[in-house]
Design a protein around this motif. Structure first.
Motif, PDB file in Angstrom:
ATOM      1  N   ALA A 290      12.499  -7.601   5.984  1.00 56.97           N
ATOM      2  CA  ALA A 290      11.488  -6.700   6.823  1.00 56.97           C
ATOM      3  C   ALA A 290      10.248  -6.590   6.400  1.00 56.97           C
ATOM      4  N   PHE A 291      10.242  -6.555   4.954  1.00 58.56           N
ATOM      5  CA  PHE A 291       8.841  -6.201   4.408  1.00 58.56           C
ATOM      6  C   PHE A 291       8.107  -7.329   3.618  1.00 58.56           C
ATOM      7  N   ASN A 292       8.780  -8.753   3.978  1.00 59.54           N
ATOM      8  CA  ASN A 292       8.560  -9.872   3.140  1.00 59.54           C
ATOM      9  C   ASN A 292       8.498  -9.733   1.801  1.00 59.54           C
ATOM     10  N   ILE A 293       9.497  -8.948   0.916  1.00 60.81           N
ATOM     11  CA  ILE A 293       9.217  -9.041  -0.444  1.00 60.81           C
ATOM     12  C   ILE A 293      10.667  -9.157  -1.033  1.00 60.81           C
ATOM     13  N   SER A 294      10.878  -9.222  -2.331  1.00 63.78           N
ATOM     14  CA  SER A 294      12.049  -9.555  -2.653  1.00 63.78           C
ATOM     15  C   SER A 294      12.960  -8.398  -2.893  1.00 63.78           C
ATOM     16  N   PRO A 295      14.301  -8.536  -2.986  1.00 58.89           N
ATOM     17  CA  PRO A 295      15.216  -7.500  -2.846  1.00 58.89           C
ATOM     18  C   PRO A 295      14.913  -6.603  -4.159  1.00 58.89           C
ATOM     19  N   ARG A 296      14.620  -7.203  -5.376  1.00 65.30           N
ATOM     20  CA  ARG A 296      14.250  -6.456  -6.603  1.00 65.30           C
ATOM     21  C   ARG A 296      13.269  -5.729  -6.594  1.00 65.30           C
ATOM     22  N   THR A 297      12.102  -6.218  -5.608  1.00 63.95           N
ATOM     23  CA  THR A 297      10.888  -5.199  -5.563  1.00 63.95           C
ATOM     24  C   THR A 297      11.348  -4.010  -4.758  1.00 63.95           C
ATOM     25  N   VAL A 298      12.012  -4.165  -3.792  1.00 66.51           N
ATOM     26  CA  VAL A 298      12.733  -2.979  -2.994  1.00 66.51           C
ATOM     27  C   VAL A 298      13.475  -1.957  -4.042  1.00 66.51           C
ATOM     28  N   GLY A 299      14.139  -2.683  -4.884  1.00 66.69           N
ATOM     29  CA  GLY A 299      15.090  -1.987  -6.103  1.00 66.69           C
ATOM     30  C   GLY A 299      14.123  -1.153  -6.790  1.00 66.69           C
ATOM     31  N   ASN A 300      12.983  -2.076  -7.262  1.00 62.68           N
ATOM     32  CA  ASN A 300      11.991  -1.280  -8.350  1.00 62.68           C
ATOM     33  C   ASN A 300      11.432   0.091  -7.495  1.00 62.68           C
ATOM     34  N   TYR A 301      10.981  -0.178  -6.067  1.00 60.50           N
ATOM     35  CA  TYR A 301      10.222   1.018  -5.560  1.00 60.50           C
ATOM     36  C   TYR A 301      11.336   2.063  -5.151  1.00 60.50           C
ATOM     37  N   MET A 302      12.531   1.735  -5.030  1.00 62.27           N
ATOM     38  CA  MET A 302      13.481   3.018  -4.519  1.00 62.27           C
ATOM     39  C   MET A 302      14.314   3.372  -6.002  1.00 62.27           C
ATOM     40  N   GLY A 303      14.102   2.874  -7.180  1.00 65.91           N
ATOM     41  CA  GLY A 303      14.604   3.257  -8.140  1.00 65.91           C
ATOM     42  C   GLY A 303      16.013   2.649  -8.622  1.00 65.91           C
ATOM     43  N   LYS A 304      16.423   1.631  -7.918  1.00 67.46           N
ATOM     44  CA  LYS A 304      17.822   1.182  -7.816  1.00 67.46           C
ATOM     45  C   LYS A 304      17.739  -0.258  -8.340  1.00 67.46           C
TER      46      LYS A 304
ATOM     47  N   THR B  41       0.851  -1.201  -0.089  1.00 74.17           N
ATOM     48  CA  THR B  41       0.108   0.181   0.046  1.00 74.17           C
ATOM     49  C   THR B  41       1.061   1.414  -0.034  1.00 74.17           C
ATOM     50  N   PRO B  42       0.448   2.448  -0.315  1.00 74.83           N
ATOM     51  CA  PRO B  42       1.115   3.556  -0.405  1.00 74.83           C
ATOM     52  C   PRO B  42       1.874   3.904   1.060  1.00 74.83           C
ATOM     53  N   ALA B  43       1.108   3.559   2.230  1.00 73.79           N
ATOM     54  CA  ALA B  43       1.721   3.765   3.522  1.00 73.79           C
ATOM     55  C   ALA B  43       2.785   2.665   3.680  1.00 73.79           C
ATOM     56  N   MET B  44       2.818   1.557   3.180  1.00 69.78           N
ATOM     57  CA  MET B  44       3.737   0.465   3.415  1.00 69.78           C
ATOM     58  C   MET B  44       5.046   0.820   2.354  1.00 69.78           C
ATOM     59  N   VAL B  45       4.746   1.471   1.243  1.00 70.06           N
ATOM     60  CA  VAL B  45       5.742   2.059   0.475  1.00 70.06           C
ATOM     61  C   VAL B  45       6.575   3.004   1.239  1.00 70.06           C
ATOM     62  N   HIS B  46       6.065   3.930   1.935  1.00 66.90           N
ATOM     63  CA  HIS B  46       6.508   5.401   2.527  1.00 66.90           C
ATOM     64  C   HIS B  46       7.265   4.527   3.883  1.00 66.90           C
ATOM     65  N   ALA B  47       6.712   3.668   4.502  1.00 66.06           N
ATOM     66  CA  ALA B  47       7.462   3.002   5.478  1.00 66.06           C
ATOM     67  C   ALA B  47       8.667   2.202   5.028  1.00 66.06           C
ATOM     68  N   MET B  48       8.631   1.711   4.028  1.00 67.52           N
ATOM     69  CA  MET B  48       9.664   0.982   3.463  1.00 67.52           C
ATOM     70  C   MET B  48      10.894   1.992   3.111  1.00 67.52           C
ATOM     71  N   ARG B  49      10.381   3.076   2.532  1.00 64.65           N
ATOM     72  CA  ARG B  49      11.497   4.072   2.104  1.00 64.65           C
ATOM     73  C   ARG B  49      12.203   4.461   3.354  1.00 64.65           C
ATOM     74  N   GLU B  50      11.644   4.805   4.352  1.00 65.32           N
ATOM     75  CA  GLU B  50      12.300   5.280   5.513  1.00 65.32           C
ATOM     76  C   GLU B  50      13.075   4.302   6.199  1.00 65.32           C
ATOM     77  N   TYR B  51      12.604   3.048   6.027  1.00 63.63           N
ATOM     78  CA  TYR B  51      13.498   1.731   6.600  1.00 63.63           C
ATOM     79  C   TYR B  51      14.695   1.650   5.731  1.00 63.63           C
ATOM     80  N   TYR B  52      14.530   1.882   4.555  1.00 61.33           N
ATOM     81  CA  TYR B  52      15.636   1.640   3.546  1.00 61.33           C
ATOM     82  C   TYR B  52      16.812   2.843   3.779  1.00 61.33           C
TER      83      TYR B  52
END
Length: 188
Positions: free
Chosen positions: A171-185, A149-160
């Motif tokens: 921590a967010f039970n997703i793949s590292p690739r998904t984190v990279g996609n949301y972070m633009g990395k 959700t948008p709230a989870m994305v915000h929390a993930m960005r802060e955590y990152y």
């Protein structure tokens, strides 16, 4: 002469067992049944190709319905032609198609046309349903629902900001690739 069976469903969620049981009830040994979960609109299905290599002249292939061989007229007729050339008979339910007779050819063509028609109707209904949903629901999105959700994305960005990509993914039970996609990395 060896009798083989071929069972196919289109999606991973569907079950092959009913077809397999029906083929076994018609006298085919379970070891001679080739089954797969794959669309019938393609002719390069692994189990089908394996079966095609195994059959010899005089053998028989049994399927529960003609559309198990394929979902297009062209694919079904090509498969039957190839088997006929190998002198392998095809039995669909209780019917065997003899392409050497006008009646056999007609019945095969009519039934294969209905298999293709049925597939086309399914696609048409799905497209109509999607078009209606797009027109009537402004929030409608095709495809899989987003896990975050948008709230989870915000929390993930802060955590990152203070953690690695792999730690954030865990921590967010997703793949590292998904984190990279949301972070633009790219994934590390």
């Amino acid at each position: 002469m060896t009798r083989y069976g071929y069972a196919r469903v289109s999606t991973l969620k569907q079950d092959l067992q009913e077809q397999i049981d029906e083929i076994v009830a018609k006298g085919v040994n379970r070891d001679n049944i080739f089954a797969e979960k794959m669309t019938g609109t393609k002719s390069d299905r692994p189990q089908w190709l394996k079966l095609m290599k195994k059959v010899k002249p005089g053998d028989e292939i049994l399927v529960t319905k003609l559309d198990r061989l394929g979902r297009s007229l062209r694919i079904i007729l090509n498969e039957i032609d190839e088997l006929t050339a190998k002198q392998v008979s095809v039995t669909v339910g209780n019917m065997t198609f003899d392409k050497g007779t006008p009646t056999g050819k007609l019945m095969l063509n009519v039934m294969a046309s209905f298999a293709e028609f049925e597939r086309d109707m399914i696609v048409d209904r799905m497209q109509g349903g999607r078009a209606y949903k797009r027109k009537t629901d402004p929030k409608y999105r095709e495809g899989r629902k987003r896990r975050l959700t948008p709230a989870m994305v915000h929390a993930m960005r802060e955590y990152y900001k203070t953690h690695t990509q792999k730690e954030t993914a865990k921590a967010f039970n997703i793949s590292p690739r998904t984190v990279g996609n949301y972070m633009g990395k790219p994934c590390k």
